[in-house]
Write an enzyme that holds these catalytic residues in place. Structure first.
Site, short mmCIF file in Angstrom:
data_model
loop_
_atom_site.label_atom_id
_atom_site.label_comp_id
_atom_site.label_asym_id
_atom_site.label_seq_id
_atom_site.Cartn_x
_atom_site.Cartn_y
_atom_site.Cartn_z
N ASP A 73 1.01 -35.97 26.73
CA ASP A 73 1.83 -36.51 25.65
C ASP A 73 2.15 -37.99 25.86
O ASP A 73 2.12 -38.78 24.91
CB ASP A 73 3.15 -35.73 25.55
CG ASP A 73 2.99 -34.44 24.76
OD1 ASP A 73 1.84 -33.99 24.59
OD2 ASP A 73 4.02 -33.88 24.33
N LEU A 84 -1.76 -24.17 23.43
CA LEU A 84 -0.58 -24.96 23.05
C LEU A 84 -0.22 -24.76 21.59
O LEU A 84 0.95 -24.63 21.24
CB LEU A 84 -0.82 -26.45 23.32
CG LEU A 84 -0.58 -26.96 24.73
CD1 LEU A 84 -1.52 -26.34 25.74
CD2 LEU A 84 -0.71 -28.49 24.76
N GLY A 85 -1.22 -24.77 20.72
CA GLY A 85 -0.96 -24.63 19.29
C GLY A 85 -2.25 -24.67 18.50
O GLY A 85 -3.33 -24.93 19.04
N TRP A 112 -14.11 -35.89 18.99
CA TRP A 112 -15.49 -35.53 19.33
C TRP A 112 -16.15 -34.66 18.26
O TRP A 112 -17.29 -34.26 18.41
CB TRP A 112 -15.52 -34.80 20.69
CG TRP A 112 -14.59 -33.62 20.76
CD1 TRP A 112 -14.87 -32.31 20.47
CD2 TRP A 112 -13.22 -33.65 21.14
NE1 TRP A 112 -13.76 -31.53 20.64
CE2 TRP A 112 -12.73 -32.33 21.07
CE3 TRP A 112 -12.36 -34.67 21.55
CZ2 TRP A 112 -11.40 -32.00 21.38
CZ3 TRP A 112 -11.05 -34.33 21.86
CH2 TRP A 112 -10.58 -33.01 21.78
N GLU A 142 -1.39 -31.35 15.82
CA GLU A 142 -1.71 -30.27 14.88
C GLU A 142 -1.45 -30.67 13.43
O GLU A 142 -2.17 -30.24 12.52
CB GLU A 142 -0.92 -29.01 15.23
CG GLU A 142 -1.20 -28.44 16.62
CD GLU A 142 -2.66 -28.11 16.88
OE1 GLU A 142 -3.43 -27.98 15.91
OE2 GLU A 142 -3.03 -27.98 18.06
N HIS A 155 -10.94 -33.33 15.69
CA HIS A 155 -10.89 -33.97 17.01
C HIS A 155 -11.82 -35.17 17.04
O HIS A 155 -12.78 -35.25 16.27
CB HIS A 155 -11.30 -32.98 18.10
CG HIS A 155 -10.33 -31.86 18.29
ND1 HIS A 155 -10.70 -30.54 18.27
CD2 HIS A 155 -8.98 -31.87 18.51
CE1 HIS A 155 -9.63 -29.77 18.47
NE2 HIS A 155 -8.58 -30.56 18.61
#
Length: 260
Positions: free
Chosen positions: A140, A33-34, A87, A76, A85
């Site tokens: 999303d 995705l990015g 985690w 991002e 993230h």
């Protein structure tokens, strides 16, 4: 590297020290995705910014559910301002964390749009993991928040390694000017200090202050009208951030160094 070069079919970055560059590209169908660069992590230097697949960018055009509300960019940009993230920065597991005090320990990424609460190996009680956070991988429509600790870490990046973003004409709009005026009204000395901070303000109304660690943990909260002395002798040596708000909710953050 072709993304970052106009001569190779991409687009050469604007000054990466003053602008957040976003490249919208065609990744093909490889599932990506990015991605983004964290402060100091760009190689080559002119690649600093975000790269996002065109079918995952924004809310109109080629986007489709479940990735159709612009949250890939939000996620991002969080990385760009130094967030990991939930985690952790690598593979996850209960021995790794994102370093933010107010995000629960989380084992791994979350997919889809789960019902609250969600528990895992690392957080099996209370409200569970914070899967609705922008730094998870849910759909999303299920992403909705940054925490106060994440906000403080991003502000630290903005006022530290990303401070060049504040030094261009795009920051001359009224709200930003009010924040800058507030910052200029506050005097903090000595800085660095080893025990006491003298804080003074030219504002007439009391100013609310909160002192945070680099991980976003609030350590002290107080108000100042004109001048006060704050005892920080109990805190270990290191970098801290003092965030303050006036009665009109203008805000600013200054870096404090405690040296022993």
């Amino acid at each position: 590297n072709n993304y970052y070069s106009t001569t190779n079919g991409g687009k050469t970055a604007w000054d990466v020290n003053k602008y957040l560059n976003i490249w919208v590209v065609d990744f093909g169908n490889n599932g990506l995705l990015g991605f983004a660069t964290q402060p100091g992590g760009a190689f080559p230097a002119n690649s600093d910014g975000l790269v996002i697949g065109y079918q995952f960018f924004g809310r109109v055009g080629n986007v489709a559910p479940p990735i159709n509300k612009g949250r890939t960019a939000t996620h991002e940009i969080g990385h760009y301002f130094n967030l990991d993230h939930l985690w952790g920065p690598n593979v996850g597991g209960c021995n790794e964390d994102d370093g933010i005090a107010d995000t629960p320990l989380q084992d791994q990424e979350t997919q889809g749009c789960p019902a609250f609460p969600v528990f895992d190996n690392c957080t099996s009680i209370g409200d569970g993991i914070m899967f609705c956070n922008f730094l998870d991988y849910v759909n999303d429509a299920c992403m909705s928040m940054f925490t106060q600790g994440q906000k403080l870490k991003m502000l630290a990046a903005l006022n530290g390694p990303r401070s060049g973003l504040l030094n261009n004409n795009a920051c001359s709009w009224p709200a930003a000017t009010s924040n800058i005026d507030l910052a200029n009204s506050i005097s903090i000395f000595p800085n660095p200090t080893n025990n006491l901070l003298t804080i003074s303000t030219t504002e007439n109304a009391p100013i609310s202050f909160s002192l945070y660690s680099v991980t976003g943990q609030m350590l002290k909260k107080f108000q100042v009208k004109k001048s006060t002395i704050v005892d920080v002798s109990d805190f270990p040596a290191g970098v801290y951030y003092l965030t303050f708000f006036d009665a009109k909710n203008n805000s600013a953050t200054k870096k404090i160094i405690i040296a022993k």
